[in-house]
Every structure is written in structure tokens, then in C-alpha cells.
Design a protein around this motif. Structure first.
Motif, PDB file in Angstrom:
ATOM      1  N   PHE A 129       0.798  -1.508   0.151  1.00 47.83           N
ATOM      2  CA  PHE A 129       0.249  -0.032  -0.129  1.00 47.83           C
ATOM      3  C   PHE A 129       0.888   1.232  -0.029  1.00 47.83           C
ATOM      4  CE2 PHE A 129      -2.265   3.567   2.484  1.00 47.83           C
ATOM      5  CZ  PHE A 129      -3.350   3.348   1.576  1.00 47.83           C
ATOM      6  N   HIS A 130       1.857   1.219   0.740  1.00 41.05           N
ATOM      7  CA  HIS A 130       2.666   2.282   0.775  1.00 41.05           C
ATOM      8  C   HIS A 130       3.559   2.587  -0.426  1.00 41.05           C
ATOM      9  CE1 HIS A 130       5.605  -0.864   2.168  1.00 41.05           C
ATOM     10  NE2 HIS A 130       6.458   0.031   1.678  1.00 41.05           N
ATOM     11  N   GLN A 131       3.724   1.726  -1.343  1.00 46.29           N
ATOM     12  CA  GLN A 131       4.501   1.904  -2.467  1.00 46.29           C
ATOM     13  C   GLN A 131       3.576   2.534  -3.661  1.00 46.29           C
ATOM     14  OE1 GLN A 131       5.760  -2.253  -2.869  1.00 46.29           O
ATOM     15  NE2 GLN A 131       7.724  -1.693  -2.014  1.00 46.29           N
ATOM     16  N   LEU A 132       2.283   2.625  -3.481  1.00 43.61           N
ATOM     17  CA  LEU A 132       1.384   3.071  -4.453  1.00 43.61           C
ATOM     18  C   LEU A 132       1.753   4.765  -4.677  1.00 43.61           C
ATOM     19  CD1 LEU A 132      -1.798   1.241  -3.452  1.00 43.61           C
ATOM     20  CD2 LEU A 132      -0.446   0.807  -5.600  1.00 43.61           C
ATOM     21  N   SER A 133       1.086   5.029  -5.647  1.00 45.30           N
ATOM     22  CA  SER A 133       1.085   6.691  -6.057  1.00 45.30           C
ATOM     23  C   SER A 133       0.063   7.451  -5.017  1.00 45.30           C
ATOM     24  CB  SER A 133       0.883   6.967  -7.452  1.00 45.30           C
ATOM     25  OG  SER A 133      -0.454   6.376  -7.753  1.00 45.30           O
ATOM     26  N   LYS A 300       4.494  11.246   1.974  1.00 45.24           N
ATOM     27  CA  LYS A 300       5.697  10.647   1.204  1.00 45.24           C
ATOM     28  C   LYS A 300       5.254  10.772  -0.134  1.00 45.24           C
ATOM     29  CE  LYS A 300       8.240   7.730   3.062  1.00 45.24           C
ATOM     30  NZ  LYS A 300       8.595   6.239   3.491  1.00 45.24           N
ATOM     31  N   ALA A 301       3.906   9.959  -0.264  1.00 40.60           N
ATOM     32  CA  ALA A 301       3.547  10.005  -1.884  1.00 40.60           C
ATOM     33  C   ALA A 301       3.355  11.286  -2.407  1.00 40.60           C
ATOM     34  CB  ALA A 301       2.269   9.044  -1.897  1.00 40.60           C
ATOM     35  N   LEU A 302       2.898  12.078  -1.712  1.00 44.05           N
ATOM     36  CA  LEU A 302       2.528  13.597  -2.228  1.00 44.05           C
ATOM     37  C   LEU A 302       3.754  14.332  -2.465  1.00 44.05           C
ATOM     38  CD1 LEU A 302       0.666  15.812  -3.008  1.00 44.05           C
ATOM     39  CD2 LEU A 302       0.573  16.475  -0.503  1.00 44.05           C
ATOM     40  N   ALA A 303       4.894  14.252  -1.462  1.00 42.84           N
ATOM     41  CA  ALA A 303       6.027  14.759  -1.898  1.00 42.84           C
ATOM     42  C   ALA A 303       6.681  14.270  -2.971  1.00 42.84           C
ATOM     43  CB  ALA A 303       6.997  14.537  -0.638  1.00 42.84           C
ATOM     44  N   LYS A 304       6.764  12.866  -3.379  1.00 40.78           N
ATOM     45  CA  LYS A 304       7.243  12.368  -4.639  1.00 40.78           C
ATOM     46  C   LYS A 304       6.500  12.829  -5.984  1.00 40.78           C
ATOM     47  CE  LYS A 304       8.007   7.592  -6.504  1.00 40.78           C
ATOM     48  NZ  LYS A 304       8.072   6.318  -6.439  1.00 40.78           N
ATOM     49  N   LEU A 305       4.997  12.826  -5.659  1.00 35.14           N
ATOM     50  CA  LEU A 305       4.342  13.474  -6.918  1.00 35.14           C
ATOM     51  C   LEU A 305       4.552  14.920  -7.218  1.00 35.14           C
ATOM     52  CD1 LEU A 305       1.983  13.074  -8.960  1.00 35.14           C
ATOM     53  CD2 LEU A 305       0.487  13.622  -7.281  1.00 35.14           C
ATOM     54  N   GLY A 306       4.738  15.691  -6.053  1.00 34.48           N
ATOM     55  CA  GLY A 306       4.826  17.169  -6.463  1.00 34.48           C
ATOM     56  C   GLY A 306       3.476  17.833  -6.113  1.00 34.48           C
ATOM     57  N   ILE A 307       3.441  18.817  -5.408  1.00 30.79           N
ATOM     58  CA  ILE A 307       2.301  19.593  -5.176  1.00 30.79           C
ATOM     59  C   ILE A 307       1.778  20.310  -6.539  1.00 30.79           C
ATOM     60  CG2 ILE A 307       1.097  21.465  -3.827  1.00 30.79           C
ATOM     61  CD1 ILE A 307       3.150  20.816  -1.702  1.00 30.79           C
ATOM     62  N   ALA A 308       2.640  20.618  -7.489  1.00 34.60           N
ATOM     63  CA  ALA A 308       2.245  21.402  -8.475  1.00 34.60           C
ATOM     64  C   ALA A 308       1.381  20.487  -9.675  1.00 34.60           C
ATOM     65  CB  ALA A 308       3.639  21.795  -9.493  1.00 34.60           C
ATOM     66  N   THR A 334       8.313  13.481   9.616  1.00 31.41           N
ATOM     67  CA  THR A 334       7.610  13.541   8.446  1.00 31.41           C
ATOM     68  C   THR A 334       7.595  14.864   7.960  1.00 31.41           C
ATOM     69  OG1 THR A 334       5.597  12.942   7.031  1.00 31.41           O
ATOM     70  CG2 THR A 334       5.240  13.883   9.093  1.00 31.41           C
ATOM     71  N   THR A 335       7.492  14.814   6.412  1.00 32.73           N
ATOM     72  CA  THR A 335       7.718  16.032   5.626  1.00 32.73           C
ATOM     73  C   THR A 335       6.110  16.470   5.459  1.00 32.73           C
ATOM     74  OG1 THR A 335       7.466  14.899   3.528  1.00 32.73           O
ATOM     75  CG2 THR A 335       9.550  15.399   4.461  1.00 32.73           C
ATOM     76  N   LEU A 336       5.244  16.270   6.274  1.00 29.39           N
ATOM     77  CA  LEU A 336       3.881  16.649   6.177  1.00 29.39           C
ATOM     78  C   LEU A 336       3.673  18.095   6.280  1.00 29.39           C
ATOM     79  CD1 LEU A 336       1.134  15.604   5.980  1.00 29.39           C
ATOM     80  CD2 LEU A 336       0.641  15.363   8.360  1.00 29.39           C
ATOM     81  N   GLY A 337       4.638  18.837   7.099  1.00 27.08           N
ATOM     82  CA  GLY A 337       4.359  20.390   7.094  1.00 27.08           C
ATOM     83  C   GLY A 337       4.873  20.690   5.759  1.00 27.08           C
ATOM     84  N   GLN A 338       5.701  20.347   4.992  1.00 30.56           N
ATOM     85  CA  GLN A 338       5.824  20.625   3.490  1.00 30.56           C
ATOM     86  C   GLN A 338       4.745  20.789   2.757  1.00 30.56           C
ATOM     87  OE1 GLN A 338       9.604  18.790   2.412  1.00 30.56           O
ATOM     88  NE2 GLN A 338      10.886  19.487   4.084  1.00 30.56           N
ATOM     89  N   GLY A 339       4.155  19.277   2.800  1.00 33.80           N
ATOM     90  CA  GLY A 339       2.973  19.215   1.928  1.00 33.80           C
ATOM     91  C   GLY A 339       1.912  20.160   2.203  1.00 33.80           C
ATOM     92  N   ALA A 340       1.526  20.240   3.380  1.00 34.03           N
ATOM     93  CA  ALA A 340       0.538  21.493   3.941  1.00 34.03           C
ATOM     94  C   ALA A 340       0.904  22.700   3.345  1.00 34.03           C
ATOM     95  CB  ALA A 340       0.442  21.355   5.461  1.00 34.03           C
ATOM     96  N   GLU A 341       2.326  23.094   3.597  1.00 35.22           N
ATOM     97  CA  GLU A 341       2.619  24.514   3.082  1.00 35.22           C
ATOM     98  C   GLU A 341       2.572  24.511   1.604  1.00 35.22           C
ATOM     99  OE1 GLU A 341       3.802  28.405   3.896  1.00 35.22           O
ATOM    100  OE2 GLU A 341       3.436  26.667   5.219  1.00 35.22           O
TER     101      GLU A 341
END
Length: 341
Positions: A129-133, A300-308, A334-341
């Protein structure tokens, strides 16, 4: 002699009691004329000139089935269109509910097919599951929650005549019993406002607990960071990424680790995450751990995809929720703060 053999062949194939039709009579006349014009013909030539009854008078079974299906589909569309116009003209409020329900079924079916394809891909390629997009992970997570709610309604409607009560309850409590596919556009807006209000109501209780545990933090620097974080939140300022990441040690160990949280704080966190708080402390702790783990994987999946790469709808529906989770949940590094920002 040849004509008599033709008549005997016809009698043996079609029955002696059948009278020749005009088509067969005309062909026999042509055969007779052919004998006069072209001389004698063999028996096989004369029999081959007779019409093939099955090929001339009947369609193939496959063509019959296709034509029947096409006719049924066409008639069904016509009747369905008339029924929609009748409901919209005579029962406009019921028509809105009816169209919302039918569209909800179609969207739920589409979600089920997409989830099935994702699961099949996971099984075939041995993907976890954690390996999905990000989009596949989010789709599976939301589909599981929707199916759980639908399964609960199915269990309740099993007793005789209980389905009528279920329909009444769904009409009276759509936010609690129905998934978002079956909400009207107005209900979607209203329910999102309600959920936002519920989150805000739990924030003061969580913030009050954070202020109380500041003296229990052993590190002086962490105490200062926690005080600054609480002050910013009370002023209505969104904390910066470095303000949150500086305190991750407090949320991983004593006094804000998941295993050290009291029951009332876990209930407040559950309300902030829109989870039911009416569970024993052991189940609440387990559910919060599982939920924060999924948030970490999504981040982590969001950081890999890119917010843009996110669409406007995804930004509106997902990132706002992630910012709430970042501020108030006890999360692992985690880098959740980066994703939220």
C-alpha cells in the motif's frame, strides 16, 4: 422425368401436405422454360436452383439477439427519458433526490472498478500500500471508508421491513449515513462547513493540553519552541514548517508520545481528525496510530508526486485537511508540514 424427381425431392424436404408458394412455382416455371430453351438439365442442377428456405426467410440467431437487445435498449432509454421528465415536472424535490441517488450509484460503481484495478495491480506486481502513487493510495483509503459506511447500512437493513426504516434514516441523517456521492451540491457545501466547525471546536481543548505539558518537557529549548508555537496559534498565525519540525522529538517520546496521551486528549484528537471519539482508550490509541501512519504514507507519496501536479479540486479537498492534521496530530518524523505548506 426430371420434373417428377424435383417434386419428390421437395415433398421429402418440406412435407407432402405443403402447397407450393408463388416463389417456388415461379422457379419451377423458369426451370420448365429452361428445359425448353436450353435442353435437358441434370437433377443436381435443378435441385440447386430451388430456394434455400433458411437463408431467405430467416435471420441468423445472433442477428436476432442483437436486434432484440438494440430494440430493448432503445425503448428503455425512451421510457427512462419520459419518466425523468414526469418526475421533474410533477415532483421536483423528489427528482433532485432521485437524480442524486442514481449519479451516486454510478460514481460508486466507477470507484469500485478503479479500486479493483488498483488491487489487481498490487497482487500481480506484489506492490504494498505504501508503494502506491498518491492518487491510488488516496482512492483506496477513501473507497474503504465509503464501503465501510455502506456495509453498515446493509447490515442494518437485513431484518424484515427494516429497509423502509433505513431509507427514512438516510433521508433524515444524510451526513452521518450517506457517503459524499449521495449528497446534493448544497449538502456538500453545508456538510464541509459543519466538519470545519467540528474541527475548530476541538482545537482549544488540544491547545490547552499542549500548554499544560510545557513544564513536563525536559529540554529548555523545546519548552521555548512549544511556547512560541502555542502563542502563534492563539494569535491565529499558521506555524511555519521549521516551528513544527523542531518539536517532533516531543511528539515521538514523553510527554506527547502516542502511548503517553491521556484518554481525553485522544478523544479531542479524534474529533479533530473526524474520527469517532466514542471508543475505549485502547481502540482510540490504535486507531490514531493507524490514521497517522496513513497520513505519513500519503505525505511521502505527495512529496514524490509534487504539489504542482495536483488539480484545483485535489488542493481544495485534500491539502486543507492535511494542514489540520499537521498542526494537531501526534505524527512521526515526516515532511507533512512541507505538503501542507
Amino acid at each position: 422425368m426430371a420434373l417428377s424427381r424435383v417434386c419428390w425431392s421437395r415433398t421429402a424436404l418440406w412435407g407432402s401436405a405443403a402447397t407450393p408458394g408463388p416463389y417456388v412455382t415461379r422457379r419451377l416455371q423458369l426451370v420448365r422454360s429452361g428445359l425448353d430453351w436450353g435442353g435437358p438439365r441434370t437433377d443436381s442442377q435443378i435441385v440447386s436452383d430451388l430456394p434455400c428456405r433458411s437463408s431467405k426467410l430467416h435471420l441468423s440467431p445472433k442477428a436476432d439477439v442483437k436486434s432484440l437487445i438494440s430494440y430493448v435498449v432503445t425503448k428503455t432509454k425512451v421510457i427512462n427519458g419520459k419518466y425523468h421528465r414526469f418526475l421533474g415536472r410533477n415532483f421536483p424535490r423528489f427528482y433532485v433526490l432521485y437524480t442524486t441517488f442514481m449519479k451516486g450509484l454510478q460514481m460508486l460503481w466507477a470507484d469500485a472498478k478503479k479500486a479493483r484495478r488498483i488491487k489487481a495491480n498490487m497482487w500481480n506486481h506484489n506492490i504494498k500500500f505504501h508503494q502506491l502513487s498518491y492518487r491510488e493510495m488516496e482512492h483506496l483509503r477513501q473507497f474503504r471508508r465509503d464501503i465501510t459506511k455502506c456495509f453498515f447500512l446493509g447490515i442494518v437493513s437485513i431484518p424484515p421491513f427494516a429497509n423502509y426504516l433505513v431509507f427514512l434514516l438516510m433521508y433524515l441523517f444524510p451526513r452521518q449515513l450517506l457517503i459524499k456521492h449521495f449528497w446534493t451540491p448544497k449538502q456538500q457545501t453545508d456538510f464541509l462547513d459543519i466538519y470545519h466547525t467540528l474541527r475548530k471546536q476541538s482545537h482549544p481543548e488540544i491547545l490547552c493540553y499542549l500548554e499544560k505539558i510545557i513544564p513536563l518537557i525536559s529540554d529548555v529549548g523545546l519548552q521555548w519552541h512549544m511556547t512560541e508555537l502555542c502563542t502563534k496559534i492563539q494569535r491565529g498565525t499558521h506555524p511555519a514548517i521549521h516551528d513544527i519540525l523542531a518539536l517532533r522529538e516531543c511528539f515521538s517520546n514523553h510527554p506527547l508520545g502516542m502511548n503517553q496521551l491521556p484518554g481525553f486528549q485522544m478523544k479531542a484528537l479524534s474529533r479533530a481528525m473526524l474520527l469517532t471519539p466514542y471508543l475505549p482508550s485502547l481502540l482510540l490509541r490504535h486507531r490514531l496510530k493507524a490514521h497517522t501512519t496513513v497520513i505519513h504514507q500519503l505525505d511521502k507519496a505527495l512529496a514524490k508526486l509534487g504539489i504542482a501536479q495536483l488539480t484545483a479540486q485535489e488542493v481544495k479537498s485534500k491539502l486543507s485537511c492535511l494542514s489540520c492534521y499537521t498542526t494537531w496530530s501526534c505524527f512521526p518524523p515526516t515532511t507533512l508540514g512541507q505538503g501542507a505548506e
